[in-house]
Design a protein around this motif. Structure first.
Motif, PDB file in Angstrom:
ATOM      1  N   ASP A 231     -55.561  16.511 -30.200  1.00 49.33           N
ATOM      2  CA  ASP A 231     -56.485  16.404 -31.332  1.00 49.33           C
ATOM      3  C   ASP A 231     -55.679  16.398 -32.636  1.00 49.33           C
ATOM      4  OD1 ASP A 231     -58.438  16.570 -33.251  1.00 49.33           O
ATOM      5  OD2 ASP A 231     -59.381  18.386 -32.464  1.00 49.33           O
ATOM      6  N   THR A 233     -56.825  16.205 -35.742  1.00 45.51           N
ATOM      7  CA  THR A 233     -57.647  16.527 -36.912  1.00 45.51           C
ATOM      8  C   THR A 233     -56.852  17.264 -37.987  1.00 45.51           C
ATOM      9  OG1 THR A 233     -59.637  16.654 -35.537  1.00 45.51           O
ATOM     10  CG2 THR A 233     -59.729  17.713 -37.695  1.00 45.51           C
ATOM     11  N   SER A 258     -56.400   9.440 -31.299  1.00 48.57           N
ATOM     12  CA  SER A 258     -57.020  10.531 -32.044  1.00 48.57           C
ATOM     13  C   SER A 258     -56.716  10.409 -33.528  1.00 48.57           C
ATOM     14  CB  SER A 258     -56.515  11.882 -31.515  1.00 48.57           C
ATOM     15  OG  SER A 258     -57.039  12.952 -32.288  1.00 48.57           O
ATOM     16  N   VAL A 262     -59.765   9.830 -36.047  1.00 49.33           N
ATOM     17  CA  VAL A 262     -60.094  10.905 -36.990  1.00 49.33           C
ATOM     18  C   VAL A 262     -59.960  10.416 -38.427  1.00 49.33           C
ATOM     19  CG1 VAL A 262     -59.350  13.159 -37.871  1.00 49.33           C
ATOM     20  CG2 VAL A 262     -59.521  12.776 -35.406  1.00 49.33           C
TER      21      VAL A 262
END
Length: 423
Positions: A231, A233, A258, A262
């Motif tokens: 992830d 983020t 990802s 994102v």
């Protein structure tokens, strides 16, 4: 320049594994130390050849972070071996590929090498720059079998036995940033982000990013991650806050998807470019697909599998016939190219009547222009240099074969041309 990343690749857990693995367990014959022998036809043979078979190793990733790549590379190499054997093999020998899946796990990678090394002439595949670097001392010092890794770290240069095919990650990243400057409006004074795997792959790429940044007046904002980090983020948030105008990613396909997804979801509309192993066309079927096609690019050591060349078209047809249920990607090109290069070295070694490890190594080092039809000729004659400084810039496109289209043909940037790894 940062010269410490190569040493770190063999440190820590990998170094401990090497101590446990120790030296190769194979016994050397007393005649000349290598177990060499001559066949009835006067061709010297040694390790990895028994009866009428030449055995090559493939240390791959079928279950880890590069599972998609590993499957494509391996199947392409199995296809090459099948066709080579169908054409008569090499010097009357059939070639056999012994495959081991290490799942991108350091312990499995090192133990897999230790298991296969005594049995094979060399390795047509070894995925993972840190893992190849971890056994480099053994390869150079005692094993001396040819290794053509699916890894592009500059730390692997300098060995006559480990030959990276194409530009190393540092050079590839230099070409990637050059593309951002020439085609995507990045200019002197701008900040660029760099998300990269800890260890040999990512840190090799980072060296290239810092080099061209210094040459071009850019600032690199670093975000180091682990292969288990999926992830992005937090990384996107940090880079957005830092005000970067573009991002380089030196990681795997999952991390790239990802990152791009994102960024798009958060309205962070900047170009993102990855190293050659940071994409898989299967990602185009995910939620990140539209964003990948809009803002993502990939620097590649060759034209894509869907290239408009006779060799590419034949490989596509042959691969589809052999593996009708599997998708096409650039792992097919990488696997086919490495197997073809190893095959070419075997053929030259046969002509020289020396199919020992030393003979095959010398044969590859005599090849100065090797191209299997994917746009970039490889020069293997200087172990201290990458076999090419050129990169092709690709963009995801689900409408084309293999999911990648060419947006810049093979080119070495001015910075790459004058760059010397490790200098």
């Amino acid at each position: 320049m940062n010269t410490t990343y190569a040493a770190r690749a063999a440190a820590g857990a990998l170094a401990a594994l090497l101590v446990l693995a120790g030296c190769s367990s194979k016994a050397k014959d007393a005649d000349n130390g290598d177990g060499d022998k001559a066949t009835a036809g006067g061709v010297k043979t040694g390790d990895g050849i028994s009866g009428k078979t030449i055995k090559l190793g493939a240390l791959t990733d079928m279950t880890g972070v590069y599972a998609t790549l590993g499957k494509s590379v391996t199947q392409a190499q199995q296809l090459y071996v099948k066709q080579l054997n169908g054409a008569g093999g090499v010097c009357g020998y059939k070639v056999e590929l012994s495959v081991r899946d290490h799942g991108y796990d350091p312990q499995k990678a090192v133990s897999g090498y230790t298991e296969l090394e005594p049995e094979v002439l060399g390795f047509a595949q070894f995925i993972g720059s840190p893992f190849v670097a971890a056994v480099k001392q053994r390869i150079d010092g005692q094993d001396k079998g040819l290794v053509l890794p699916q890894a592009w770290s500059a730390a692997l240069l300098g060995s006559p036995y480990i030959r990276v095919i194409g530009s190393t990650y540092d050079i590839e990243t230099i070409n990637a940033v050059d593309f951002l400057m020439k085609e995507k409006g990045i200019k002197k004074g701008d900040k660029i982000g760099h998300v990269y795997f800890e260890g040999d792959y990512g840190e090799s790429a980072l060296v290239g990013a810092k080099h061209i940044a210094q040459e071009s007046g850019l600032t690199v904002v670093e975000q180091k991650i682990k292969p288990t980090d999926n992830d992005m983020t937090a990384q996107v948030a940090a880079l957005k806050q830092a005000g970067v105008r573009a991002i380089v990613i030196s990681a795997g396909p999952r991390q790239a998807a990802s990152l791009v997804g994102v960024a798009a979801a958060g309205g962070f509309d900047v170009p993102i470019i990855g190293n050659n192993s940071a994409f898989a066309p299967q990602l185009l079927a995910t939620q990140a697909g539209p964003a990948l096609m809009k803002n993502y690019y990939v620097a590649s050591p060759s034209l894509p599998i869907g290239a408009d060349t006779p060799e590419a078209e034949k490989l596509v047809a042959d691969y589809k016939a052999a593996y009708p249920k599997d998708s096409l990607d650039n792992g097919v090109v990488a696997g086919w190219t490495a197997a073809s290069a190893f095959g070419e070295a075997l053929k030259k070694a046969c002509e020289n009547k020396d199919l020992t490890r030393e003979g095959v190594d010398k044969a590859l080092l005599s090849i100065d222009s090797f191209d299997v039809g994917f746009g970039i000729a490889q020069d293997f004659t200087d172990p201290k240099s990458a076999s090419s400084k050129q990169s092709v810039i690709l963009q995801p496109d689900k409408s084309v074969t293999g999911g990648m289209k060419v947006v810049r043909e093979a080119e070495a940037s001015e910075v790459a041309e004058t760059y010397t790894p490790g200098a």
